[in-house]
Design an enzyme around this catalytic site. Structure first.
Site: not given
Ligand code: BJW
Length: 242
Positions: A59, A62, A114, A122, A209
């Protein structure tokens, strides 16, 4: 979408793709962050407990990347801020991104579900404060003075995203749900389209995509955010002017 009224509410979900053209990496593209790091090591509470120095360094790098003067809000961030200013109804921006490019681009009605890279939390008091410096395992918490008790204010896998009640209320009340630059693979954000559609919203995806859930949207448009978002905002503001 032509039935949208100017007073209707809009909820916008953004992901890493919107910041890609500002110079920040996405997660799951072939050149993305998860191609360089194991998410279990750097984005879980268990990874932090095992090796806090590794997570803090991840971090720190980043944070200094985000502070690089070359990293600036792009045309997509600016267009969403314009929509918030000019759309007569409420526009709520929910971002999964921890960068501050939406704020710097001019958006104010914004939820960082997020967390925020420019904040530290803290571990003893749970309080988050603005933070621009590196954090090490020796950094004292400004709240208690205890070293080693600060963590990045971000939501890792297995942790509860922030402000979920406010988000689900907004999803139930919106008429348009717009998803931009997210792969639709991380829950609960990936489920927002179904939640909004269930309550009658029109759903549109703008992404490079088709996302994992693209068939759940009424429209899915592929291309770069800096091109698609300003054009889509023009289309919406033309509707409001009718
Ligand atoms: C472009 C482009 C351009 C490129 N123009 N487009 C099984 C089933 C369902 C859920 C779960 C499961 N097992 C576990 C879970 C829960 C889990 C989860 O979802 N896991 C999956 C992987 C299966 N989720 C959690 O644990 C979350 N908490 C939770 O669920 O709590 C319980 C709850 C229950 C009920 C209600 C509420 C809560 C917490 C998730 C925390 C995610 N943390 C991260 C890292 C921390 C922050 C950081 O370091 O930055 O967050 S992971 C990472 O992924 C980050 C992002 O915010 C997140 C999403 O990624 P994002 O933004 O979609 O990026 P990419 O790279 O995936 O996609 C980018 C897109 O842009 C691509 O499609 C490209 O094509 C496109 N693109 N250039 C337009 N120029």
């Amino acid at each position: 979408m032509d039935r949208l009224k100017a007073t209707d509410r809009i909820v916008i979900l953004t992901g890493a793709g919107i910041s890609k053209e500002s110079g920040l990496d996405t997660f799951r593209d072939t050149d993305g962050i998860w191609a360089q790091y194991d998410l279990e090591d750097v984005a879980t509470p268990q990874g932090f407990a095992r090796n806090p120095a590794l997570v803090l360094d991840f971090y720190n790098a980043r944070r200094s990347g985000l502070l690089d003067p070359a990293v600036q809000p792009n045309a997509a961030h600016a267009a969403l801020a314009r929509l918030e200013r000019e759309w007569p109804g409420e526009v709520l921006l929910v971002t999964q991104n921890i960068d501050d490019l939406h704020e710097r681009g001019g958006s104010t009605n914004l939820i960082h579900m997020h967390g925020e890279l420019m904040k530290a939390r803290c571990l003893d008091t749970g309080r988050a404060i603005d933070w621009r410096e590196d954090i090490t395992t020796d950094t004292p918490s400004p709240m208690t003075g205890r070293p080693g008790r600060l963590r990045p204010h971000v939501v890792w896998f297995g942790e509860m995203p922030l402000e979920m009640d406010r988000i689900y209320t907004a999803l139930a009340e919106c008429s348009l749900f717009l998803s931009i630059g997210t792969s639709g693979t991380v829950y609960p954000a990936a489920g927002f389209v179904q939640e909004a559609s269930l309550h009658g919203a029109y759903a549109v995806e703008l992404n490079m995509e088709p996302s994992a859930g693209h068939t759940l949207f009424d429209e899915a448009i592929c291309g770069q955010a800096t091109k698609l978002v300003p054009a889509f905002v023009d289309r919406l503001l033309a509707l409001a002017a009718m």
